[in-house]
Design a protein around this motif. Structure first.
Motif, short mmCIF file in Angstrom:
data_model
loop_
_atom_site.label_atom_id
_atom_site.label_comp_id
_atom_site.label_asym_id
_atom_site.label_seq_id
_atom_site.Cartn_x
_atom_site.Cartn_y
_atom_site.Cartn_z
N ALA A 123 0.83 -1.20 0.00
CA ALA A 123 0.00 0.00 0.00
C ALA A 123 0.87 1.25 0.00
N ALA A 124 1.97 1.21 0.79
CA ALA A 124 2.88 2.35 0.83
C ALA A 124 3.54 2.54 -0.54
N ALA A 125 3.91 1.46 -1.17
CA ALA A 125 4.53 1.55 -2.49
C ALA A 125 3.55 2.11 -3.50
N ASP A 126 2.33 1.63 -3.44
CA ASP A 126 1.32 2.14 -4.36
C ASP A 126 1.06 3.63 -4.11
N ALA A 127 1.00 3.99 -2.82
CA ALA A 127 0.78 5.41 -2.49
C ALA A 127 1.96 6.25 -2.94
N ALA A 128 3.18 5.72 -2.71
CA ALA A 128 4.38 6.47 -3.12
C ALA A 128 4.44 6.61 -4.62
N ALA A 132 4.37 10.06 -6.39
CA ALA A 132 5.48 10.42 -7.27
C ALA A 132 4.98 10.67 -8.68
N SER A 133 4.06 9.88 -9.08
CA SER A 133 3.50 10.04 -10.41
C SER A 133 2.77 11.38 -10.53
N THR A 134 2.03 11.72 -9.50
CA THR A 134 1.31 12.99 -9.52
C THR A 134 2.28 14.15 -9.49
N ALA A 151 10.70 5.05 -15.06
CA ALA A 151 11.88 4.55 -14.35
C ALA A 151 11.68 4.65 -12.85
N GLY A 152 11.13 5.75 -12.41
CA GLY A 152 10.90 5.94 -10.96
C GLY A 152 9.89 4.94 -10.41
N VAL A 153 8.83 4.73 -11.14
CA VAL A 153 7.81 3.78 -10.69
C VAL A 153 8.40 2.38 -10.62
N SER A 154 9.17 2.01 -11.59
CA SER A 154 9.79 0.68 -11.60
C SER A 154 10.76 0.53 -10.43
N GLU A 155 11.55 1.58 -10.21
CA GLU A 155 12.53 1.54 -9.12
C GLU A 155 11.84 1.47 -7.75
N VAL A 156 10.80 2.26 -7.55
CA VAL A 156 10.06 2.25 -6.25
C VAL A 156 9.42 0.90 -6.04
N ARG A 157 8.84 0.35 -7.05
CA ARG A 157 8.19 -0.97 -6.92
C ARG A 157 9.23 -2.03 -6.59
#
Length: 161
Positions: A123-128, A132-134, A151-157
């Motif tokens: 949930a934290a990853a999805d929220a982050a 970040a996306s927003t 790239a950021g979404v992939s790295e955070v996930r």
């Protein structure tokens, strides 16, 4: 002296004894007394024999009673020992059951805790990712924004999962 009644009683007694002796009444009386003596002796012998048999039976029954009491005490002691052994086995089995149930419950709690941590991280990853996306979509525009965002979404996930 012949006029005294005691004299005539004595004379009559002597004559009567003489007649009894002549007839042989004394032998008949002695024979009857001997038979009666033998019968009494036989009855006394039978009574002694019965008394001895009764004493033997009494001793036998006392021995049997003592043996039965000893056997009953052995059975009671055996039953007590068996009950104690069964109680000890039941206690050990109960302790083992409780330990297994406790271990199982601890395992389920640990599994649920790990699952909850994983859910919170996801949930934290999805929220982050959403945050970040927003933020990135509002601050960076164009092709560079899309590349950075992906790239950021992939790295955070990758880091959070």
């Amino acid at each position: 002296m012949l006029a005294a009644p005691e004299t005539w009683v004595a004379i009559a007694f002597v004559i009567l004894m003489g007649v009894f002796a002549y007839v042989g009444l004394h032998r008949t009386v002695l024979t009857a007394l001997d038979r009666r003596s033998a019968r009494i002796k036989d009855e006394l012998d039978d009574a002694r024999r019965l008394k001895d048999e009764a004493a033997k039976l009494l001793a036998d029954y006392r021995a049997r009673r003592a043996s039965a009491e000893h056997e009953a005490q052995d059975i009671i002691a055996s039953a007590k020992a068996e009950a104690e052994r069964i109680a000890a086995d039941a206690k050990i089995k109960m302790e083992d059951f409780v330990a297994r149930r406790t271990k199982s419950a601890e395992g389920k709690i640990a599994s649920a805790e790990a699952q909850a941590i994983a859910d919170v991280r996801a949930a934290a990853a999805d929220a982050a990712v959403a945050a970040a996306s927003t933020i990135l979509s509002q601050s960076v525009k164009g092709q560079v924004a899309d590349d950075l965002l992906a790239a950021g979404v992939s790295e955070v996930r990758a880091k959070l999962n």
